[in-house]
Design an enzyme around this catalytic site. Structure first.
Site, PDB file in Angstrom:
ATOM      1  N   LYS A  66     -29.572 -10.078 -40.039  1.00 43.65           N
ATOM      2  CA  LYS A  66     -28.259 -10.684 -40.106  1.00 43.65           C
ATOM      3  C   LYS A  66     -27.841 -11.477 -38.769  1.00 43.65           C
ATOM      4  CE  LYS A  66     -26.382  -7.137 -43.347  1.00 43.65           C
ATOM      5  NZ  LYS A  66     -25.232  -6.450 -43.575  1.00 43.65           N
ATOM      6  N   ASP A 102     -19.423  -8.934 -45.842  1.00 37.90           N
ATOM      7  CA  ASP A 102     -19.212  -7.466 -45.480  1.00 37.90           C
ATOM      8  C   ASP A 102     -17.750  -7.132 -45.066  1.00 37.90           C
ATOM      9  OD1 ASP A 102     -22.004  -6.828 -45.862  1.00 37.90           O
ATOM     10  OD2 ASP A 102     -22.178  -7.008 -43.781  1.00 37.90           O
ATOM     11  N   ALA A 129     -20.018   1.361 -32.455  1.00 42.30           N
ATOM     12  CA  ALA A 129     -19.710   0.135 -32.126  1.00 42.30           C
ATOM     13  C   ALA A 129     -20.929  -0.673 -32.143  1.00 42.30           C
ATOM     14  CB  ALA A 129     -19.329   0.166 -30.582  1.00 42.30           C
ATOM     15  N   GLY A 131     -23.670  -3.091 -34.854  1.00 42.60           N
ATOM     16  CA  GLY A 131     -23.770  -4.325 -35.606  1.00 42.60           C
ATOM     17  C   GLY A 131     -22.868  -3.897 -37.083  1.00 42.60           C
ATOM     18  N   ALA A 132     -22.768  -2.759 -37.438  1.00 46.28           N
ATOM     19  CA  ALA A 132     -22.162  -2.711 -38.807  1.00 46.28           C
ATOM     20  C   ALA A 132     -20.571  -2.733 -38.395  1.00 46.28           C
ATOM     21  CB  ALA A 132     -22.374  -1.480 -39.359  1.00 46.28           C
ATOM     22  N   ARG A 152     -20.137   6.852 -28.924  1.00 44.48           N
ATOM     23  CA  ARG A 152     -21.129   7.661 -27.897  1.00 44.48           C
ATOM     24  C   ARG A 152     -21.193   7.191 -26.713  1.00 44.48           C
ATOM     25  NH1 ARG A 152     -26.963   9.150 -30.361  1.00 44.48           N
ATOM     26  NH2 ARG A 152     -26.943   6.824 -30.184  1.00 44.48           N
TER      27      ARG A 152
HETATM   28  P1  ATR Z   1     -26.657  -1.152 -35.280  1.00 49.15           P
HETATM   29  O1  ATR Z   1     -25.572  -0.887 -36.217  1.00 49.15           O
HETATM   30  O2  ATR Z   1     -26.363  -2.360 -34.423  1.00 49.15           O
HETATM   31  O3  ATR Z   1     -27.944  -1.485 -36.092  1.00 49.15           O
HETATM   32  P2  ATR Z   1     -27.341   1.150 -34.230  1.00 49.15           P
HETATM   33  O4  ATR Z   1     -28.385   1.595 -33.279  1.00 49.15           O
HETATM   34  O5  ATR Z   1     -28.018   1.554 -35.457  1.00 49.15           O
HETATM   35  O6  ATR Z   1     -26.993   0.071 -34.388  1.00 49.15           O
HETATM   36  O7  ATR Z   1     -26.124   2.116 -33.891  1.00 49.15           O
HETATM   37  C1  ATR Z   1     -24.942   2.018 -34.716  1.00 49.15           C
HETATM   38  C2  ATR Z   1     -23.753   3.004 -34.035  1.00 49.15           C
HETATM   39  O8  ATR Z   1     -24.408   4.474 -34.508  1.00 49.15           O
HETATM   40  C3  ATR Z   1     -23.718   2.898 -32.629  1.00 49.15           C
HETATM   41  O9  ATR Z   1     -22.418   3.076 -32.371  1.00 49.15           O
HETATM   42  C4  ATR Z   1     -24.420   4.319 -32.130  1.00 49.15           C
HETATM   43  O10 ATR Z   1     -23.721   4.725 -31.061  1.00 49.15           O
HETATM   44  P3  ATR Z   1     -24.406   4.127 -29.519  1.00 49.15           P
HETATM   45  O11 ATR Z   1     -23.944   2.917 -29.370  1.00 49.15           O
HETATM   46  O12 ATR Z   1     -24.070   5.281 -28.393  1.00 49.15           O
HETATM   47  O13 ATR Z   1     -25.797   4.293 -29.532  1.00 49.15           O
HETATM   48  C5  ATR Z   1     -23.981   4.953 -33.249  1.00 49.15           C
HETATM   49  N1  ATR Z   1     -24.999   6.330 -33.333  1.00 49.15           N
HETATM   50  C6  ATR Z   1     -25.990   6.724 -34.031  1.00 49.15           C
HETATM   51  N2  ATR Z   1     -26.413   7.691 -33.834  1.00 49.15           N
HETATM   52  C7  ATR Z   1     -25.546   8.383 -33.466  1.00 49.15           C
HETATM   53  C8  ATR Z   1     -25.331   9.879 -33.258  1.00 49.15           C
HETATM   54  N3  ATR Z   1     -26.273  10.787 -33.345  1.00 49.15           N
HETATM   55  N4  ATR Z   1     -24.125  10.215 -32.837  1.00 49.15           N
HETATM   56  C9  ATR Z   1     -23.064   9.412 -32.445  1.00 49.15           C
HETATM   57  N5  ATR Z   1     -23.328   8.090 -32.657  1.00 49.15           N
HETATM   58  C10 ATR Z   1     -24.418   7.530 -33.094  1.00 49.15           C
END
Ligand code: ATR
Length: 273
Positions: A66, A102, A129, A131-132, A152
């Site tokens: 994306k 989206d 926070a 990509g989604a 987190r």
């Molecule tokens: P993306 O959406 O860009 O692919 P991702 O790595 O999948 O990114 O993570 C999406 C979100 O889920 C992030 O906000 C992540 O928190 P961090 O920025 O602290 O990594 C959050 N996230 C993923 N697993 C988590 C968990 N077990 N507890 C709390 N937040 C989590």
């Protein structure tokens, strides 16, 4: 001539988009196709050359492309620029145009599942926070809804809030219980529900009785967060509707008919989960 569309990703076999678009093609009797295509990251430029040849009317883009397709598009619309991601491509006169649906998928899902949700959504707590979260933050901002963005990793929330701008206050997940009594809407954009895990220490009982809780994860349909919210008697909207609603604009652009998100479509896709 058959109008062709696609979804690209890597891997791609998990995608429900072919089922959604093929259901609509059949419903409307359109001579069209929609195929999943596995495109590894290093093959994206060659795929874009193929697109410019006019073989396809357009298609969808899913994980992990994306952000990467952004630079390959000939034009990207302003909303997708603000969000920083493209999920829909339209090919016109040998050019590839990128947009992001989206944003509308999120709003369409809430509009359908909880009419007038905005009235009680101020402020909203957005969890995650990554990509989604981006399309959702931009969507909430366009409806003038102030947001507490809890993550987190606080630094990630801070940089995303600064990047999007406007009324977004970054915070830590541990701020949830203190903010909950004033929050009308909680949106989980993290992948935590995918793994069946819960947010540690969240007391959903502190949310107002009329609060609405939604999750973008739809496998499982009833995530732990939604199950806990339901158990508290709170209103919930699951994430499947966002997937269905984001598909509408792409279908309309490629095949020339605006399809409906019906209960029958939902049942078909739900049965495939
Ligand atoms: P993306 O959406 O860009 O692919 P991702 O790595 O999948 O990114 O993570 C999406 C979100 O889920 C992030 O906000 C992540 O928190 P961090 O920025 O602290 O990594 C959050 N996230 C993923 N697993 C988590 C968990 N077990 N507890 C709390 N937040 C989590």
């Amino acid at each position: 001539m058959t109008i062709k569309a696609f979804v690209i990703g890597h891997p791609i076999n998990h995608s429900r988009s072919p089922l959604i678009h093929r259901t609509w093609l059949a419903e409307h009797g359109i001579d069209g196709s929609y195929e999943p295509i596995d495109v590894p990251p290093d093959a994206l430029p060659a795929f874009f050359d193929r697109l410019r040849s006019g073989e396809f009317a357009g298609g969808n883009v899913t994980i992990p492309h994306k952000q990467a397709v952004f630079a390959l598009c000939d034009e990207v619309d302003p909303l997708a620029r603000t969000i920083g991601a493209v999920n829909t491509l339209v090919v016109r006169d040998g050019k590839v145009l990128g947009s992001n649906t989206d944003y509308l998928g999120f709003l369409g899902n809430l509009d359908a599942g909880a009419p007038q949700w905005e009235r009680s959504a101020q402020p909203t707590i957005v969890l995650g926070a990554g990509g989604a979260a981006r399309a959702i933050l931009v969507a909430l901002q366009n409806r003038q809804i102030p947001v507490h963005l809890l993550n987190r990793t606080l630094a990630t929330a801070e940089s995303l809030a600064a990047d999007i701008g406007g009324a977004i206050t970054p915070g830590a997940l541990s701020d949830f219980n203190a903010l909950a009594p004033a929050a009308g809407l909680v949106v989980n954009t993290t992948s935590i529900g995918l793994h069946g895990t819960r947010f540690e220490g969240f007391d959903l009982g502190r949310l107002p009785d009329n609060a609405l809780v939604t999750d973008i994860v739809y496998v499982p349909l009833l995530t732990p967060l939604l199950a806990d919210a339901k158990a508290r008697g709170l209103r919930t909207v699951d994430g499947l509707g966002m997937l269905l609603h984001q598909a509408v604009l792409g279908f309309a652009a490629w095949f020339g008919v605006t399809p409906q998100v019906t209960p029958a479509l939902r049942r078909v896709v739900e049965a495939s989960l």
